[in-house]
Design a protein around this motif. Structure first.
Motif, PDB file in Angstrom:
ATOM      1  N   ARG A 159       0.832  -1.207   0.000  1.00 39.80           N
ATOM      2  CA  ARG A 159       0.000   0.000   0.000  1.00 39.80           C
ATOM      3  C   ARG A 159       0.866   1.256   0.000  1.00 39.80           C
ATOM      4  NH1 ARG A 159      -2.109  -0.813   4.364  1.00 39.80           N
ATOM      5  NH2 ARG A 159      -1.341   0.926   5.616  1.00 39.80           N
ATOM      6  N   MET A 160       1.944   1.271   0.801  1.00 39.28           N
ATOM      7  CA  MET A 160       2.822   2.442   0.835  1.00 39.28           C
ATOM      8  C   MET A 160       3.491   2.680  -0.508  1.00 39.28           C
ATOM      9  SD  MET A 160       2.799   4.043   3.744  1.00 39.28           S
ATOM     10  CE  MET A 160       1.051   3.694   3.760  1.00 39.28           C
ATOM     11  N   LEU A 161       3.806   1.590  -1.228  1.00 31.60           N
ATOM     12  CA  LEU A 161       4.409   1.738  -2.552  1.00 31.60           C
ATOM     13  C   LEU A 161       3.412   2.251  -3.582  1.00 31.60           C
ATOM     14  CD1 LEU A 161       6.544  -1.544  -2.686  1.00 31.60           C
ATOM     15  CD2 LEU A 161       7.432   0.792  -2.713  1.00 31.60           C
ATOM     16  N   SER A 162       2.129   2.120  -3.276  1.00 30.81           N
ATOM     17  CA  SER A 162       1.098   2.470  -4.250  1.00 30.81           C
ATOM     18  C   SER A 162       0.333   3.737  -3.909  1.00 30.81           C
ATOM     19  CB  SER A 162       0.094   1.305  -4.362  1.00 30.81           C
ATOM     20  OG  SER A 162       0.747   0.088  -4.651  1.00 30.81           O
ATOM     21  N   ARG A 163       0.362   4.158  -2.663  1.00 22.84           N
ATOM     22  CA  ARG A 163      -0.445   5.304  -2.230  1.00 22.84           C
ATOM     23  C   ARG A 163       0.166   6.612  -2.729  1.00 22.84           C
ATOM     24  NH1 ARG A 163      -4.596   6.155   0.934  1.00 22.84           N
ATOM     25  NH2 ARG A 163      -4.665   4.228   2.146  1.00 22.84           N
ATOM     26  N   GLY A 164      -0.665   7.572  -3.004  1.00 22.01           N
ATOM     27  CA  GLY A 164      -0.203   8.855  -3.511  1.00 22.01           C
ATOM     28  C   GLY A 164       0.442   9.721  -2.448  1.00 22.01           C
ATOM     29  N   ALA A 165       1.394  10.551  -2.869  1.00 21.06           N
ATOM     30  CA  ALA A 165       2.131  11.406  -1.934  1.00 21.06           C
ATOM     31  C   ALA A 165       1.220  12.434  -1.266  1.00 21.06           C
ATOM     32  CB  ALA A 165       3.261  12.114  -2.662  1.00 21.06           C
ATOM     33  N   ALA A 166       0.192  12.899  -1.968  1.00 23.14           N
ATOM     34  CA  ALA A 166      -0.703  13.904  -1.379  1.00 23.14           C
ATOM     35  C   ALA A 166      -1.409  13.342  -0.157  1.00 23.14           C
ATOM     36  CB  ALA A 166      -1.723  14.357  -2.413  1.00 23.14           C
ATOM     37  N   GLU A 167      -1.770  12.060  -0.198  1.00 23.26           N
ATOM     38  CA  GLU A 167      -2.421  11.445   0.956  1.00 23.26           C
ATOM     39  C   GLU A 167      -1.419  11.236   2.088  1.00 23.26           C
ATOM     40  OE1 GLU A 167      -3.591   8.400  -2.017  1.00 23.26           O
ATOM     41  OE2 GLU A 167      -5.364   8.244  -0.750  1.00 23.26           O
ATOM     42  N   LEU A 168      -0.200  10.823   1.749  1.00 18.11           N
ATOM     43  CA  LEU A 168       0.808  10.560   2.769  1.00 18.11           C
ATOM     44  C   LEU A 168       1.282  11.850   3.442  1.00 18.11           C
ATOM     45  CD1 LEU A 168       2.909   7.801   0.979  1.00 18.11           C
ATOM     46  CD2 LEU A 168       1.274   7.512   2.847  1.00 18.11           C
ATOM     47  N   ALA A 169       1.162  12.973   2.746  1.00 14.16           N
ATOM     48  CA  ALA A 169       1.578  14.251   3.328  1.00 14.16           C
ATOM     49  C   ALA A 169       0.723  14.622   4.531  1.00 14.16           C
ATOM     50  CB  ALA A 169       1.514  15.355   2.281  1.00 14.16           C
ATOM     51  N   SER A 212      -9.143   0.158  -2.671  1.00 22.03           N
ATOM     52  CA  SER A 212      -9.706   1.507  -2.594  1.00 22.03           C
ATOM     53  C   SER A 212      -8.656   2.598  -2.790  1.00 22.03           C
ATOM     54  CB  SER A 212     -10.398   1.706  -1.234  1.00 22.03           C
ATOM     55  OG  SER A 212      -9.467   1.591  -0.176  1.00 22.03           O
ATOM     56  N   LEU A 213      -7.451   2.208  -3.195  1.00 19.21           N
ATOM     57  CA  LEU A 213      -6.394   3.206  -3.400  1.00 19.21           C
ATOM     58  C   LEU A 213      -6.636   3.956  -4.698  1.00 19.21           C
ATOM     59  CD1 LEU A 213      -3.257   1.065  -2.447  1.00 19.21           C
ATOM     60  CD2 LEU A 213      -4.361   2.822  -1.055  1.00 19.21           C
ATOM     61  N   PRO A 214      -6.671   5.277  -4.659  1.00 12.25           N
ATOM     62  CA  PRO A 214      -6.870   6.044  -5.890  1.00 12.25           C
ATOM     63  C   PRO A 214      -5.778   5.753  -6.910  1.00 12.25           C
ATOM     64  CG  PRO A 214      -7.135   7.435  -3.948  1.00 12.25           C
ATOM     65  CD  PRO A 214      -6.565   6.140  -3.468  1.00 12.25           C
ATOM     66  N   GLY A 215      -6.167   5.577  -8.155  1.00 17.95           N
ATOM     67  CA  GLY A 215      -5.192   5.379  -9.215  1.00 17.95           C
ATOM     68  C   GLY A 215      -4.511   4.033  -9.210  1.00 17.95           C
ATOM     69  N   TRP A 251     -12.813  -9.420  -6.769  1.00 15.67           N
ATOM     70  CA  TRP A 251     -11.801  -8.890  -7.692  1.00 15.67           C
ATOM     71  C   TRP A 251     -11.603  -9.812  -8.886  1.00 15.67           C
ATOM     72  CZ3 TRP A 251      -7.970  -7.547  -3.170  1.00 15.67           C
ATOM     73  CH2 TRP A 251      -8.360  -6.332  -2.587  1.00 15.67           C
ATOM     74  N   ALA A 252     -11.611 -11.131  -8.627  1.00 12.72           N
ATOM     75  CA  ALA A 252     -11.381 -12.078  -9.716  1.00 12.72           C
ATOM     76  C   ALA A 252     -12.501 -12.051 -10.741  1.00 12.72           C
ATOM     77  CB  ALA A 252     -11.226 -13.489  -9.145  1.00 12.72           C
ATOM     78  N   GLU A 253     -13.718 -11.790 -10.277  1.00 19.24           N
ATOM     79  CA  GLU A 253     -14.878 -11.800 -11.179  1.00 19.24           C
ATOM     80  C   GLU A 253     -15.108 -10.456 -11.849  1.00 19.24           C
ATOM     81  OE1 GLU A 253     -17.996 -13.114  -8.630  1.00 19.24           O
ATOM     82  OE2 GLU A 253     -17.318 -15.217  -8.615  1.00 19.24           O
ATOM     83  N   PRO A 261      -9.384   3.878 -17.770  1.00 16.11           N
ATOM     84  CA  PRO A 261      -7.980   4.066 -18.137  1.00 16.11           C
ATOM     85  C   PRO A 261      -7.354   5.288 -17.479  1.00 16.11           C
ATOM     86  CG  PRO A 261      -9.304   3.512 -20.063  1.00 16.11           C
ATOM     87  CD  PRO A 261     -10.262   3.734 -18.940  1.00 16.11           C
ATOM     88  N   VAL A 262      -8.136   6.351 -17.287  1.00 14.55           N
ATOM     89  CA  VAL A 262      -7.582   7.561 -16.678  1.00 14.55           C
ATOM     90  C   VAL A 262      -7.103   7.285 -15.261  1.00 14.55           C
ATOM     91  CG1 VAL A 262      -8.131   9.901 -15.904  1.00 14.55           C
ATOM     92  CG2 VAL A 262      -8.986   9.067 -18.102  1.00 14.55           C
ATOM     93  N   ALA A 263      -7.830   6.423 -14.540  1.00 18.85           N
ATOM     94  CA  ALA A 263      -7.502   6.164 -13.143  1.00 18.85           C
ATOM     95  C   ALA A 263      -6.346   5.187 -12.987  1.00 18.85           C
ATOM     96  CB  ALA A 263      -8.721   5.623 -12.406  1.00 18.85           C
ATOM     97  N   ARG A 264      -6.071   4.377 -14.012  1.00 19.38           N
ATOM     98  CA  ARG A 264      -5.038   3.352 -13.857  1.00 19.38           C
ATOM     99  C   ARG A 264      -3.657   3.993 -13.902  1.00 19.38           C
ATOM    100  NH1 ARG A 264      -8.279  -0.365 -17.068  1.00 19.38           N
ATOM    101  NH2 ARG A 264      -7.166   0.241 -18.929  1.00 19.38           N
ATOM    102  N   ARG A 265      -2.941   3.917 -12.812  1.00 21.60           N
ATOM    103  CA  ARG A 265      -1.563   4.403 -12.777  1.00 21.60           C
ATOM    104  C   ARG A 265      -0.638   3.344 -12.214  1.00 21.60           C
ATOM    105  NH1 ARG A 265       1.568   7.340  -9.151  1.00 21.60           N
ATOM    106  NH2 ARG A 265      -0.137   7.377  -7.664  1.00 21.60           N
ATOM    107  N   ARG A 266      -1.115   2.635 -11.171  1.00 20.36           N
ATOM    108  CA  ARG A 266      -0.328   1.562 -10.577  1.00 20.36           C
ATOM    109  C   ARG A 266      -1.183   0.315 -10.496  1.00 20.36           C
ATOM    110  NH1 ARG A 266       2.297   5.677  -6.478  1.00 20.36           N
ATOM    111  NH2 ARG A 266       4.319   5.967  -7.455  1.00 20.36           N
TER     112      ARG A 266
END
Length: 456
Positions: A159-169, A212-215, A251-253, A261-266
């Motif tokens: 999760r830490m590798l995937s979460r956005g910096a704005a949230e971690l700030a 539920s992680l954005p992006g 998730w599997a189904e 596509p816009v939301a997919r980053r990681r």
């Protein structure tokens, strides 16, 4: 008066102190909670992920115990050569070791020590501002990262590798890890377990957070999930296991491309029935991939190798396969279990109780359970100690423990020193335009404590 030292200020140590002061059989009891660090709360401060504010708020409950008039926090006290069991027993009537499990288990595979391969707890200590990790650096230039293990620590790391910096700030994460994670190039995070989804150790709440992680998009492979008989029919699983299966099945189904596509980053890839057998290096000597053997259920709750192999590319590998206790000075130690031999918390040496010496927490029972598991464990140890109180009380000198520890070469940080650290971290964060931000190194912590005149 019964004077007790509790070694460790994490949940097991604080719950032990609470059990001792709340009982009614021995009214004259003073508890001194000693910690190697100048800050209390143990893994609640330095192990719980910074974005888990609700769990971190447990510090408020621990704080209430440490502020009790008959409980005294003494940080920056190193138990070891010069301050072992004999010296502690000259100062205190009884000593309870609540030191947890300090090291990681190893995979024992070729290439495990290649540059780029780390214990997950190193990564956790780095982003949690543990002062021992002040010089640790993680270069997150890798496009792909592999997390080996499927427990809650593995989920935190993914999760830490995937979460956005704005949230971690918005958390108390120090500036260096925050900046490094903000600049991370990691796009794919692979979390890999050697057994099936029904045997994974993560809790459902932690698992759901990944979805539920954005992006970020979570990928699971239906064919891998179906290898697990309990996945096909989870009725016999404990409640947590059934809920985990429900989440994974959802998730599997899910149709491919369900995330826009816009939301997919990681992407987080959850993989099962893969056992690491080798880490492979690149031309520069760093890790480039992990070789896994496909496993299959053996019908007895374990897995067997199938002889089929797969490589997953990853220039960063974080190993999260469990913790192990370490020998404590002056105490017997079971190398097989990584625990101190005991009977209801009484330390045993060659089968006989070691007078006035006790254990609680992971060093007592092994690295099992959640934070709340420490409550009954601590209570059992406290009851044993209180049953022995008649033979223990009043055997020490009247010298103040802080004075005695100072004379032994220690420089204890008292509770006002910790309050000064808290104030310094609040001011530090304010200066950065953030909330409270942890001081990340020994020098800064001790300087803040001494500014209050709260060290010897």
């Amino acid at each position: 008066m019964l004077r007790v030292a509790v070694i460790g200020s994490g949940p097991s140590g604080v719950y032990t102190a609470q059990s001792l002061i709340e009982q009614q059989t021995v009214p004259d009891i003073e508890v001194y909670v000693l910690d190697r660090l100048p800050c209390p709360y143990g893994l609640v401060r330095y192990g719980v992920a910074p974005d888990h504010e609700k769990i971190k708020s447990l510090q408020n409950n621990l704080r209430a115990v440490l502020e009790h008039p008959r409980v005294h926090f003494l940080g920056n006290v190193e138990v070891g050569p010069g301050l072992g069991v004999p010296e502690l027993r000259e100062i205190f009537d009884a000593v309870v070791f609540c030191v947890g499990a300090a090291t990681d288990r190893h995979l024992g595979i070729p290439g495990e020590d290649l540059p780029g391969s780390h214990a997950a707890t190193e990564f956790v200590a780095w982003y949690s501002a543990h002062p021992d990790a002040a010089t640790t650096r993680f270069a997150l230039a890798a496009r792909s990262a592999i997390v080996i293990g499927v427990g809650n620590v593995a989920v935190d790391v993914a999760r830490m590798l995937s979460r956005g910096a704005a949230e971690l700030a918005l958390t108390d994460m120090p500036q260096l890890p925050l900046g490094t994670l903000a600049e991370s190039r990691v796009e794919d995070v692979w979390m890999v377990g050697r057994r099936g989804p029904s045997q994974a150790k993560f809790t459902t709440k932690e698992l759901r957070e990944l979805g539920s992680l954005p992006g970020t998009e979570v990928h699971v492979r239906p064919a891998e999930l179906a290898l697990d008989p309990a996945y096909r029919d989870p009725a016999g699983l404990p409640a947590v296991g059934r809920r985990n299966v429900e989440v994974l099945r959802g998730w599997a189904e899910r149709p491919t491309g369900a995330t826009t596509p816009v939301a997919r980053r990681r992407r987080i890839h959850l993989r099962f029935f893969l056992r690491p057998v080798e880490m492979l290096g690149d031309a520069a000597g760093g890790v480039r991939a992990v070789r896994f053997e496909r496993t299959a259920p053996d019908g007895r709750g374990g897995v067997v190798g199938t002889g089929e192999f797969e490589e997953i590319e990853g220039q960063l590998v974080l190993r999260s396969v469990g913790y192990r206790g370490t020998p404590q000075p002056g105490l017997p130690f079971d190398e097989t279990t990584g625990t101190v031999p005991h009977q209801a918390g009484r330390v045993l040496r060659e089968g006989a109780p070691l007078p006035g010496v006790y254990v609680a927490g992971w060093i007592k029972r092994g690295p099992t359970g959640v934070i709340g598991t420490n409550r009954p464990c601590a209570k059992e140890t406290a009851q044993s100690l209180l049953a022995d109180a008649g033979a223990l009380a009043g055997r020490t000198a009247a010298e103040d423990p802080v004075t005695a520890l100072t004379r032994a070469g220690q420089r204890p940080v008292t509770w006002p020193g910790w309050l000064a650290i808290e104030a310094a971290e609040a001011a530090f964060g304010h200066g950065l335009g953030r909330g409270t931000v942890k001081l990340p190194d020994w020098a800064g912590l001790l300087e803040a404590a001494r500014s209050a005149g709260a060290t010897r």
